[in-house]
Design a protein around this motif. Structure first.
Motif, PDB file in Angstrom:
ATOM      1  N   GLU A  19      20.332 -22.014  25.750  1.00  0.00           N
ATOM      2  CA  GLU A  19      20.924 -21.402  26.939  1.00  0.00           C
ATOM      3  C   GLU A  19      20.806 -19.890  26.886  1.00  0.00           C
ATOM      4  OE1 GLU A  19      24.876 -22.955  27.017  1.00  0.00           O
ATOM      5  OE2 GLU A  19      24.275 -24.843  28.009  1.00  0.00           O
ATOM      6  N   ALA A  20      20.968 -19.312  25.688  1.00  0.00           N
ATOM      7  CA  ALA A  20      20.795 -17.868  25.551  1.00  0.00           C
ATOM      8  C   ALA A  20      19.345 -17.472  25.838  1.00  0.00           C
ATOM      9  CB  ALA A  20      21.204 -17.426  24.149  1.00  0.00           C
ATOM     10  N   GLY A  21      18.406 -18.305  25.375  1.00  0.00           N
ATOM     11  CA  GLY A  21      16.993 -18.035  25.660  1.00  0.00           C
ATOM     12  C   GLY A  21      16.687 -18.069  27.141  1.00  0.00           C
ATOM     13  N   GLU A  22      17.250 -19.052  27.847  1.00  0.00           N
ATOM     14  CA  GLU A  22      17.044 -19.135  29.295  1.00  0.00           C
ATOM     15  C   GLU A  22      17.680 -17.943  30.007  1.00  0.00           C
ATOM     16  OE1 GLU A  22      15.236 -21.062  31.013  1.00  0.00           O
ATOM     17  OE2 GLU A  22      14.673 -22.539  29.495  1.00  0.00           O
ATOM     18  N   LYS A  23      18.839 -17.499  29.517  1.00  0.00           N
ATOM     19  CA  LYS A  23      19.538 -16.369  30.140  1.00  0.00           C
ATOM     20  C   LYS A  23      18.684 -15.106  30.123  1.00  0.00           C
ATOM     21  CE  LYS A  23      23.553 -13.359  29.453  1.00  0.00           C
ATOM     22  NZ  LYS A  23      24.753 -13.082  28.608  1.00  0.00           N
ATOM     23  N   TRP A  24      18.000 -14.861  29.003  1.00  0.00           N
ATOM     24  CA  TRP A  24      17.214 -13.633  28.860  1.00  0.00           C
ATOM     25  C   TRP A  24      15.761 -13.813  29.275  1.00  0.00           C
ATOM     26  CZ3 TRP A  24      19.504  -9.190  28.361  1.00  0.00           C
ATOM     27  CH2 TRP A  24      20.775  -9.125  27.790  1.00  0.00           C
ATOM     28  N   ARG A  25      15.423 -14.976  29.788  1.00  0.00           N
ATOM     29  CA  ARG A  25      14.014 -15.279  30.072  1.00  0.00           C
ATOM     30  C   ARG A  25      13.403 -14.325  31.095  1.00  0.00           C
ATOM     31  NH1 ARG A  25      12.092 -21.478  31.077  1.00  0.00           N
ATOM     32  NH2 ARG A  25       9.887 -21.098  31.487  1.00  0.00           N
ATOM     33  N   ALA A  26      14.162 -13.998  32.136  1.00  0.00           N
ATOM     34  CA  ALA A  26      13.626 -13.127  33.180  1.00  0.00           C
ATOM     35  C   ALA A  26      13.711 -11.655  32.808  1.00  0.00           C
ATOM     36  CB  ALA A  26      14.371 -13.377  34.497  1.00  0.00           C
ATOM     37  N   GLY A  27      14.734 -11.275  32.025  1.00  0.00           N
ATOM     38  CA  GLY A  27      14.960  -9.863  31.773  1.00  0.00           C
ATOM     39  C   GLY A  27      14.380  -9.317  30.486  1.00  0.00           C
ATOM     40  N   ASP A  28      14.298 -10.138  29.436  1.00  0.00           N
ATOM     41  CA  ASP A  28      13.841  -9.656  28.134  1.00  0.00           C
ATOM     42  C   ASP A  28      13.107 -10.788  27.431  1.00  0.00           C
ATOM     43  OD1 ASP A  28      13.549  -8.763  25.491  1.00  0.00           O
ATOM     44  OD2 ASP A  28      15.353  -7.532  25.611  1.00  0.00           O
ATOM     45  N   ALA A  29      11.790 -10.822  27.578  1.00  0.00           N
ATOM     46  CA  ALA A  29      10.994 -11.933  27.055  1.00  0.00           C
ATOM     47  C   ALA A  29      11.079 -12.022  25.533  1.00  0.00           C
ATOM     48  CB  ALA A  29       9.536 -11.786  27.488  1.00  0.00           C
ATOM     49  N   GLN A  30      11.107 -10.875  24.848  1.00  0.00           N
ATOM     50  CA  GLN A  30      11.162 -10.907  23.385  1.00  0.00           C
ATOM     51  C   GLN A  30      12.485 -11.475  22.893  1.00  0.00           C
ATOM     52  OE1 GLN A  30      10.269  -6.976  21.955  1.00  0.00           O
ATOM     53  NE2 GLN A  30       8.068  -7.250  22.185  1.00  0.00           N
ATOM     54  N   LYS A  31      13.585 -11.056  23.511  1.00  0.00           N
ATOM     55  CA  LYS A  31      14.890 -11.578  23.113  1.00  0.00           C
ATOM     56  C   LYS A  31      14.970 -13.073  23.413  1.00  0.00           C
ATOM     57  CE  LYS A  31      18.524  -9.023  23.669  1.00  0.00           C
ATOM     58  NZ  LYS A  31      19.692  -8.291  24.238  1.00  0.00           N
ATOM     59  N   SER A  32      14.439 -13.481  24.576  1.00  0.00           N
ATOM     60  CA  SER A  32      14.428 -14.892  24.936  1.00  0.00           C
ATOM     61  C   SER A  32      13.655 -15.708  23.910  1.00  0.00           C
ATOM     62  CB  SER A  32      13.813 -15.066  26.323  1.00  0.00           C
ATOM     63  OG  SER A  32      13.736 -16.430  26.678  1.00  0.00           O
ATOM     64  N   THR A  33      12.500 -15.197  23.489  1.00  0.00           N
ATOM     65  CA  THR A  33      11.681 -15.895  22.502  1.00  0.00           C
ATOM     66  C   THR A  33      12.425 -16.053  21.187  1.00  0.00           C
ATOM     67  OG1 THR A  33       9.637 -15.053  23.506  1.00  0.00           O
ATOM     68  CG2 THR A  33       9.501 -15.846  21.233  1.00  0.00           C
ATOM     69  N   ARG A  34      13.139 -15.002  20.766  1.00  0.00           N
ATOM     70  CA  ARG A  34      13.892 -15.078  19.516  1.00  0.00           C
ATOM     71  C   ARG A  34      14.948 -16.183  19.570  1.00  0.00           C
ATOM     72  NH1 ARG A  34      13.636  -9.356  19.682  1.00  0.00           N
ATOM     73  NH2 ARG A  34      15.774  -9.215  20.488  1.00  0.00           N
ATOM     74  N   PHE A  35      15.644 -16.307  20.683  1.00  0.00           N
ATOM     75  CA  PHE A  35      16.654 -17.357  20.815  1.00  0.00           C
ATOM     76  C   PHE A  35      16.010 -18.745  20.791  1.00  0.00           C
ATOM     77  CE2 PHE A  35      19.669 -14.115  22.594  1.00  0.00           C
ATOM     78  CZ  PHE A  35      20.692 -14.362  21.696  1.00  0.00           C
ATOM     79  N   PHE A  36      14.880 -18.905  21.472  1.00  0.00           N
ATOM     80  CA  PHE A  36      14.191 -20.193  21.476  1.00  0.00           C
ATOM     81  C   PHE A  36      13.749 -20.574  20.056  1.00  0.00           C
ATOM     82  CE2 PHE A  36      12.914 -19.578  26.165  1.00  0.00           C
ATOM     83  CZ  PHE A  36      13.953 -20.388  26.587  1.00  0.00           C
ATOM     84  N   LEU A  37      13.219 -19.607  19.322  1.00  0.00           N
ATOM     85  CA  LEU A  37      12.773 -19.889  17.960  1.00  0.00           C
ATOM     86  C   LEU A  37      13.950 -20.226  17.050  1.00  0.00           C
ATOM     87  CD1 LEU A  37      10.019 -17.140  17.528  1.00  0.00           C
ATOM     88  CD2 LEU A  37       9.687 -19.593  17.859  1.00  0.00           C
ATOM     89  N   ARG A  38      15.078 -19.558  17.241  1.00  0.00           N
ATOM     90  CA  ARG A  38      16.273 -19.887  16.453  1.00  0.00           C
ATOM     91  C   ARG A  38      16.751 -21.302  16.773  1.00  0.00           C
ATOM     92  NH1 ARG A  38      20.344 -14.870  17.092  1.00  0.00           N
ATOM     93  NH2 ARG A  38      21.591 -16.083  15.616  1.00  0.00           N
ATOM     94  N   ALA A  39      16.633 -21.700  18.032  1.00  0.00           N
ATOM     95  CA  ALA A  39      17.009 -23.067  18.405  1.00  0.00           C
ATOM     96  C   ALA A  39      16.108 -24.082  17.700  1.00  0.00           C
ATOM     97  CB  ALA A  39      16.921 -23.238  19.918  1.00  0.00           C
ATOM     98  N   LEU A  40      14.793 -23.812  17.672  1.00  0.00           N
ATOM     99  CA  LEU A  40      13.867 -24.712  16.989  1.00  0.00           C
ATOM    100  C   LEU A  40      14.188 -24.820  15.495  1.00  0.00           C
ATOM    101  CD1 LEU A  40      10.251 -24.088  18.357  1.00  0.00           C
ATOM    102  CD2 LEU A  40      11.527 -26.230  18.337  1.00  0.00           C
TER     103      LEU A  40
END
Length: 421
Positions: A19-40
């Motif tokens: 959910e944090a990754g989706e939240k930052w998806r439009a505004g900060d791609a790098q931060k969004s990617t970090r959250f997605f990778l932490r989820a994985l």
């Protein structure tokens, strides 16, 4: 954040990261990617510790997560096409594993039901026995045809996203995407749909996939323009109450706008167009689909189940700007050129209304985009005061909107020169 202890803990933490990754998806791609990778990473740890109770949920979550991550990477210009494509393919593998587990469990439960219930003796306890207060049981939701359909449709959504790579990143051949759908999904979806009465969900996913696949095939020269146009025009014919379905209307508008964008991009390569008659025919098609997109968005905006009204109205303004752009070279569509002033004024009204509505609903992204677009259009109509004021306050953001509008075909070369002056 506390270290997860149970399978449910790992799932909950993973969902939080997603959910944090989706939240930052439009505004900060790098931060969004970090959250997605932490989820994985979190899901991997959960699977290692709880392989039996975590396996199916892991495959489903990981498939969805990899799809989101691939979509994010696909939007980055400095990322090679192979990277998001690999993630999409990995997501499909996870979904297939989840589907196999679900189908096996459903078959087992149906066989058990057919055997019938056996008499189960009541448990007995001595007075010395006490329940183990530290023992917790993991409750697993039973697999149904509906949950299987969810996994099938998630794969269709992933295939739809894959098609975008062929449209924007120069990938080679989308043939394997169609074969995957035909061989592994189509019949299963039909069966699951009949048994769940979720025809609308399946039809929506199928229509979006058909349009995306047609677009990918056109952009890789596997489909000619008349066939592409027929595919997009017929994709939503199965909806008996299309005018009462806001999501379907918005999805159809998206397909119409993508149709226009793909033809516009192909015109950048004159070798694709043999005669002026070809361009003239494409003009008629583009005008038709842009008008239908505007009509669909207008209808959707009036329905009670419409989501994100500011975004819908913002796209109505974009439709008018796209129609105006048809009047310029190389299209030079006469109807568009004669209507240019009216179309500009319509767009200004839509953008102004969007900004007002977004402000009232506290949707900052749409409010800022709409207000800047309104100022740009006002500048094209002769009043640059608002645009200059915004540029003084946030020049980088205004420049970004101008560049985006130019890339999307909403602004012409002459517009950029005029705004520069």
């Amino acid at each position: 954040m506390q270290t997860p202890q149970t399978a449910n803990d790992f799932l909950a933490v993973g969902v939080d990261f997603e959910e944090a990754g989706e939240k930052w998806r439009a505004g900060d791609a790098q931060k969004s990617t970090r959250f997605f990778l932490r989820a994985l990473e979190n899901y991997d740890n959960g699977l290692h510790l709880f392989p039996r109770s975590f396996d199916m949920a892991y495959n489903n979550n990981a498939g969805q997560l990899l799809t989101s991550l691939a979509e994010l990477l696909a939007g980055e210009v400095d990322v090679a096409t192979t990277e998001p494509l690999h993630l999409f393919q990995e997501a499909l593998e996870f979904f297939q594993r989840c589907l196999s587990l679900q189908e096996y469990q459903l078959t087992q439960s149906e066989e058990d039901a057919n055997v019938g219930e056996e008499e189960v003796p009541e448990p007995t306890h001595t007075t010395e026995e006490a329940p183990d207060e530290d023992h917790w049981a993991t409750v697993i939701e039973p697999v149904t045809r509906s949950t299987i359909l969810d996994t099938l449709l998630a794969q269709v959504e992933t295939l739809t996203a894959v098609c975008g790579l062929f449209s924007t990143r120069g990938a080679d051949d989308p043939g394997w995407v169609e074969q995957y759908y035909d061989n592994l999904l189509q019949e299963r979806i039909l069966l699951a749909t009949e048994e769940t009465s979720r025809q609308r969900d399946a039809a929506l996913a199928k229509a979006k996939f058909r349009c995306a696949l047609a677009d990918a095939s056109f952009n890789t020269a596997k489909l000619d323009l008349p066939t592409y146009e027929r595919e997009v025009s017929s994709a939503y014919e199965s909806f008996t109450d299309l005018q009462g379905d806001a999501q379907a209307l918005c999805d159809r508008a998206d397909a119409d706008l993508v149709f226009n964008a793909s033809i516009r991009k192909s015109l950048e390569h004159p070798e694709n167009w043999i005669t002026p008659d070809d361009i003239a025919a494409s003009n008629v098609m583009r005008w038709k689909h842009l008008t239908e997109a505007l009509d669909s968005l207008t209808a959707a905006s009036k329905l009670p189940d419409a989501r994100n009204l500011p975004r819908i109205h913002l796209r109505r303004g974009d439709c008018e700007m796209h129609r105006r752009s048809l009047g310029a070279d190389p299209s030079a569509y006469e109807i568009a050129s004669k209507s240019a002033l009216t179309l500009l004024k319509n767009a200004e009204i839509f953008y102004r209304g969007t900004a007002r509505l977004a402000r009232a609903e506290n949707t900052l992204v749409e409010e800022r985009e709409a207000s800047t677009k309104e100022a740009i259009v006002a500048g094209l109509l002769g009043d640059v005061s608002n645009l200059k004021e915004q540029a003084r306050a946030e020049q980088a953001r205004v420049q970004e909107v101008v560049e985006d509008m130019s890339d999307e075909g909403l602004l012409l070369a002459d517009d950029l020169r005029n705004l520069g002056n």
